[in-house]
Design an enzyme around this catalytic site. Structure first.
Site, PDB file in Angstrom:
ATOM      1  N   ASP A 142      -3.139   9.450  11.162  1.00 49.70           N
ATOM      2  CA  ASP A 142      -1.843   8.801  11.329  1.00 49.70           C
ATOM      3  C   ASP A 142      -1.159   9.264  12.601  1.00 49.70           C
ATOM      4  O   ASP A 142      -1.262  10.432  12.993  1.00 49.70           O
ATOM      5  CB  ASP A 142      -0.929   9.080  10.131  1.00 49.70           C
ATOM      6  CG  ASP A 142      -1.322   8.278   8.909  1.00 49.70           C
ATOM      7  OD1 ASP A 142      -1.724   7.115   9.081  1.00 49.70           O
ATOM      8  OD2 ASP A 142      -1.251   8.813   7.792  1.00 49.70           O
ATOM      9  N   GLU A 183       0.880  -1.167   0.000  1.00 54.17           N
ATOM     10  CA  GLU A 183       0.000   0.000   0.000  1.00 54.17           C
ATOM     11  C   GLU A 183       0.920   1.220   0.000  1.00 54.17           C
ATOM     12  O   GLU A 183       1.470   1.601   1.033  1.00 54.17           O
ATOM     13  CB  GLU A 183      -0.896  -0.029   1.230  1.00 54.17           C
ATOM     14  CG  GLU A 183      -2.122   0.856   1.116  1.00 54.17           C
ATOM     15  CD  GLU A 183      -3.084   0.613   2.267  1.00 54.17           C
ATOM     16  OE1 GLU A 183      -3.963  -0.256   2.131  1.00 54.17           O
ATOM     17  OE2 GLU A 183      -2.935   1.280   3.301  1.00 54.17           O
TER      18      GLU A 183
END
Length: 280
Positions: free
Chosen positions: A57, A46
């Site tokens: 994140d 990915e």
């Protein structure tokens, strides 16, 4: 087409996907990494076009994105990278992750989708796409014959889960919990079995679980809950960060990490003798 991402699911083998920011390590070293992952039996990379200040994140992935952005890596550079390396990969699939606002919004959506398909990427995950553009996006992807990765949360609404299941054509990314990447779910991965079972009844696409998958035990736990694959992000990115800081060979360091998380039955290539180092 969906089965191509995690073919081992037919034989009961857990699939493994690895998240990396393109440009961390630098693209020339990343080329060596990609071919190592292919030889090591990883199913999917990915690969993110780096973008700043992602709210989903944690600090490790955000620092990685910043290093790549500071090196000037953008969508054009990542598409060129995929076009260069994808044709020689035997097993590894590349799913491109791009943020709508940072990488896609400045361009016509259909143009970007077409360019992603032309690069040879095996699938596309558009991050933070405005809902009003969901249908045009899917139409553009269908025209370009580009499989798409959809996402949903285990605790998401019934409508959002059903939409993700309906439209996944590469794989469905089941986010284990709300919060930031790198943090495991408080109750462990076993509690996802009910969600996976519901999704399985609604889609034929592979189901991959991410957020907080860090170890081989986590990969096994994801498989035990019924998912086809585990997506490993922060732990791998952290290993790269440590290798860069310690002037280690990034390819060898990441290879050893990959071996540590793979199921025992996975194909495992010998340890690389050494690759290009990021710090001469």
């Amino acid at each position: 087409m969906p089965d191509e991402f995690f073919p081992g699911r037919r034989h009961g083998r857990p699939g493994v996907a690895l998240f990396l920011n393109a440009g961390d390590p630098p693209l020339d070293v990343l080329g060596d990494v990609v071919h190592m992952l292919d030889e090591a039996g990883v199913d999917c990379l990915e690969l993110a076009v780096p973008f700043p200040d992602s709210v989903t994140d944690g600090p490790v992935v955000r620092r990685s994105a910043r290093r790549a952005l500071d090196a000037g890596v953008d969508l054009r550079a990542v598409l060129a990278f995929i076009a260069e390396h994808r044709p020689s990969l035997r097993r590894l699939r590349i799913a491109l992750l791009a943020d709508w606002s940072h990488s896609v919004k400045p361009h016509p959506l259909s143009t970007v989708v077409g360019e992603v398909a032309a690069s040879g990427a095996d699938g596309l995950l558009l991050h933070a796409l405005p809902p009003r553009l969901a249908e045009p996006y899917r139409a553009a992807a269908a025209t370009a014959a580009l499989p798409i990765v959809t996402t949903c949360y285990a605790s998401g609404s019934a409508a959002s889960v059903a939409a993700a299941a309906e439209h996944a054509s590469a794989y469905l990314y089941l986010v284990a919990h709300y919060g930031r990447s790198g943090t495991p779910p408080a109750a462990g991965f076993a509690d996802l079995s009910g969600t996976v079972a519901r999704l399985r009844a609604m889609t034929t696409a592979p189901i991959a679980v991410g957020f907080g998958v860090r170890t081989g035990s986590d990969v096994s736990a994801v498989h035990d809950c019924g998912a086809d694959a585990a997506i490993v992000g922060t732990a791998g990115v952290a290993r790269i960060e440590r290798a860069l800081a310690d002037n280690e060979d990034v390819v060898v360091a990441l290879h050893d990490f990959v071996r540590s998380i793979q199921p025992a039955s996975a194909d495992q290539a010998p340890r690389p003798s050494g690759g290009r180092n990021d710090h001469p």
